[in-house]
Design a protein around this motif. Sequence first.
Motif: not given
Length: 403
Positions: A1-9, A58-64, A81-84
């Motif tokens: 799983x990704x260490x950190x996920x930031x969503x930028x508008x 799914x790609x992000x969840x598998x990313x290191x 954001x809702x899907x993520x």
Amino acid sequence: MADRVTVIGWDGSPLTAAARAALGAATLVAGAAHHLALPEVPPAAERVRLGSVALAARRIAAHRGTAVVLADGDPGFFGVVRTLRAPEFGLEVEVVPAVSSVAAAFARAGMPWDDAHVVVAHPRTLRRAVNVCRAHTKVAVLTAPGAGPAELGLLLDGVHRTFVICEELGTEREQVTVVTSDKAPDHTWRDPNVVIVIGGPAGAGESGGWIAGRDPAAGPRGWTLPADAYDTPLGEGETEPLRAAQLARLGPRLGDLVWDIGSGSGAFAVEAARAGAAVIAVDRDPAACARAETAARRFGVQLHVVHGTAPHVLENLPEPDVVRVGGGGAAVVSAVADRRPQRIVTHAATRDAAELVGRDLTEHGYRVQCALLQSVELDTRHWSETERSVAFLLSGVLPDRAQ
């Protein structure tokens, strides 16, 4: 799983310091083509073209590593954001918001939007979005390919609205165009775009107040209103108890299109519109059509009134979700059932007439209910009977479309 996920508008303005910092540290960046072309995207970062958000998640969840997702406008408002945040991906996200495209569109138009409905139109929801535009005086439509301004205009045939079409907001190609709804299909519009749909008489409670969108408490309280509220005589099939039962069986709601065939005074049509539905009121009597229009103005709702005789006049009407047949008998009910609305409600004066209608609905595949309704009005000063009405209430529900 990704260490950190930031969503930028992103709304076209320069990125904030927080957004630049998150982007600079990213080892994976997901976004549309114009997002991935931003100079702040690290050259060494893995780039994911954002088509299906679920696939990207799914790609992000598998990313290191550290991931950033770029999205137009406010990503928490009908955004990614809702899907993520869906449980199956297990992602914890931080959000750097921007001005939503809806807020930007109303700002470009110089209009308030606390009294507007906001809907999303794509091919699967386009018809329901159009019904909201039929029923309300100010609607913002977030469009998609195949469900854009041209398609909105085509489906609003016969209903005059003004479109404020905002294309590619926040980019160098941004353009705002004002056209009438009947002219929108004559043009090719660029994606992405937002359409502000305006028109119709001012509705009760749609001038802003304590709640966004249409105030559900606006107007008189009650699902149905007493006969004297309409300032016109009501027909035998328009008693308040019968109308209340018909509304309960149909359950009209926001996004629905209701046909009221044999609308009479317009009482039922008005009450269905007060529930938020789009309503087409049909009657062969010009005087009845005029009464329905007067009632709509009185209570501040939108009605599309059609003068004509059923079943022939129904052929060119848009597909309904629920239908009340107030007049025309078994032949009209059969013609309505051919169009396959989710629910149909009608009434009959005799058991024989009720059985005829019930059999026809059953043959069309509807699950039929029938109840004998008797209501007695009493003068409470003397507790004496003032009026008595009896009717067979019939309703049909398609089992595969019961919702």
